[in-house]
Design an enzyme around this catalytic site. Sequence first.
Site: not given
Lengths: 270, 406
Positions: B99, B388, B121
């Site tokens: 991210k 990830s 969010e």
Amino acid sequence: MSRISGCFERLKANGRKALIPYLTAGDPNSETTLGLMRALVANGADIIELGYPFTDPTSDGPVIQRAVERALVHNTSLHDVLHTVSVFRQEDQQTPVVLMGYLNPVESMGYQKFADDAVAAGVDGILIVDMPPEESHDLEEIIDKTAIDRIYLVAPTTSDARAAQICKKSSGYVYYVSLKGVTGAGNLDIESVKENLVRLRKNTDLPVGVGFGIKDAESAKKVSKIAEAVVVGSALINKIEELDSTRQYNLDELKEHISLIKDMRDAMDD
Amino acid sequence: MSESKLLNDVYSGPDEHGHFGPYGGIFVGETLMPALEELNRKYAELKEDPQFWEEFHYDLKHYVGRPTPLYFAERLTSELGGARIYLKREDLNHTGAHKVNNTIGQALLARAMGKTRIIAETGAGQHGVASATVAARLGLECYVYMGVEDIHRQSANVYRMKMLGANVVGVDSGSRTLKDAMNEALRDWATNVDNTYYIIGTVAGPHPYPMLVRDFQSVIGREAREQCLEMTGRLPDTLVACVGGGSNAIGLFYPFIPDESVAMIGVEAGGYGLATGKHAAPLCTGQPGVLHGNRTYLMNDENGQILDTHSISAGLDYPGVGPEHSWLKDLKRASYTSVTDQETLDAFRKLTHLEGIMPALESSHAIAWVMKEAPKLPKDHIIVVNLSGRGDKDMHTVAEIEGIEV
């Protein structure tokens, strides 16, 4: 001439402004919605904006979100809302009804079926909050073959050049969003709205309705001095929220309960 | 030929209006349209500015710790007895997931646009943490919207965000998960649009977000391509990544799109199984529709109402998916499948035991696919899996399922 344009012509001839209440169909149930539509007309509403529910109303504040949740408790669908309009239309051929909501229920129904059913039900205008003119081409092609008016939003953030484009695509009236935010928010800054409307009118001869932040007779009166139409949503829905979903109400009870609309009408005509 | 030229010749998207074939676009209220136009203009300008990319890559190297390794999972490979498995270690990034690649890029954009307030969010909290992190570093005010259901299951990340100085706002509407957090962030943005930059955490939302998030995340695939060539002398045969909104998957896939020999597999959250309806697999079971600013595959009912989703992993618990994935699916350039919560948990345990790497439950979906499929593939077949994120944040969830108090 469309029913919406006819309505504005008549009002103009009488030196009056339009009062446009918004309510969410199916809140608290379809039968009460129909009763409320009659009560709104009896209390002096000129046009009704009827919201069809969508699970994710991203342009709405908590009041309308709750209204949508109440309507979805019994799965009020776009199909149900069109049925409500058709029943209303059988008894009232004069009051324009504008469907207002989000795109996905319309996509799900299919554009052509939506247009056909809306015409059959007696819908006069559509306002799809999350479908800006950039994305409206396919639906517009279909709606253009009907007498239904296309109403678009102009916001305080909209540039003059963009407002001109939006006005070109609009018919019936243009909906000016009075503030940055969601429905039911904050306080109306009437002076800045006034300034923005002067700029907007350079782009269009259409009537302009102002919505967001109009909560009582006083603010309705102020807006009616500078716009052709006053839109009221959350303040009305706050009253509807008090209704008991398990009870049946007669017309007088509903008129009395939403006397806010009558007060607004009186203040605007004063 | 430069990499971007090569891509453009084979596959270009989105068009100037943000459309990936029939998907994508801009579906928001008018108040936000000018803000998106401004963002689009600014990004188009910075995209051509070498200094912008230099700063981006400097931060990725010195702050995030890139490049992340491509790791040959020898014991997992030998246990499964088929294809050779390589893990792209995005879990080793600062803040613990892919991210941050995106939040670094968008923070630079926010700064260039003169915005002083950041909103985001979050589902699993990884994007929230990555946003709070860049906000702390740039001294920007930060508000993170998070469903109350997710606040409960990701309490460690909530605390991390607060430590970083962010305001975590609980969202108690709808299904109380990622979808509703995104609704609330969009409402905040419309209200505070003058001073606020909205860092969307995935390749969904209105144009230009799906494009710019992809561009920032593509560093994953560019590195993996180079590393695989270096380590094995050839391109991988199969890429695998989990798909919620789809940012880690698109980040891995995108640079390989012109390499036709490379298969791409996106793994959605199968929850209790597709047949139960309790899952989050719009590409496997949904239809195209419009939500959160773009047209894409969605989980909705026959009236166009968005359905509640379920996944063991908060980060995949979302009824939509990035529009580019919808297009890649229709073009058959990528294929999408799903694994269940149970298969995910088994994969989580297996990778932890065999490799000493604890994957996030999101990433465990990709590992679960590998556990099912690798044994059927020949020994010279190369799979690159996007790992990830790391699994520390999921300790509570896994312990609860095992009936252990942590």
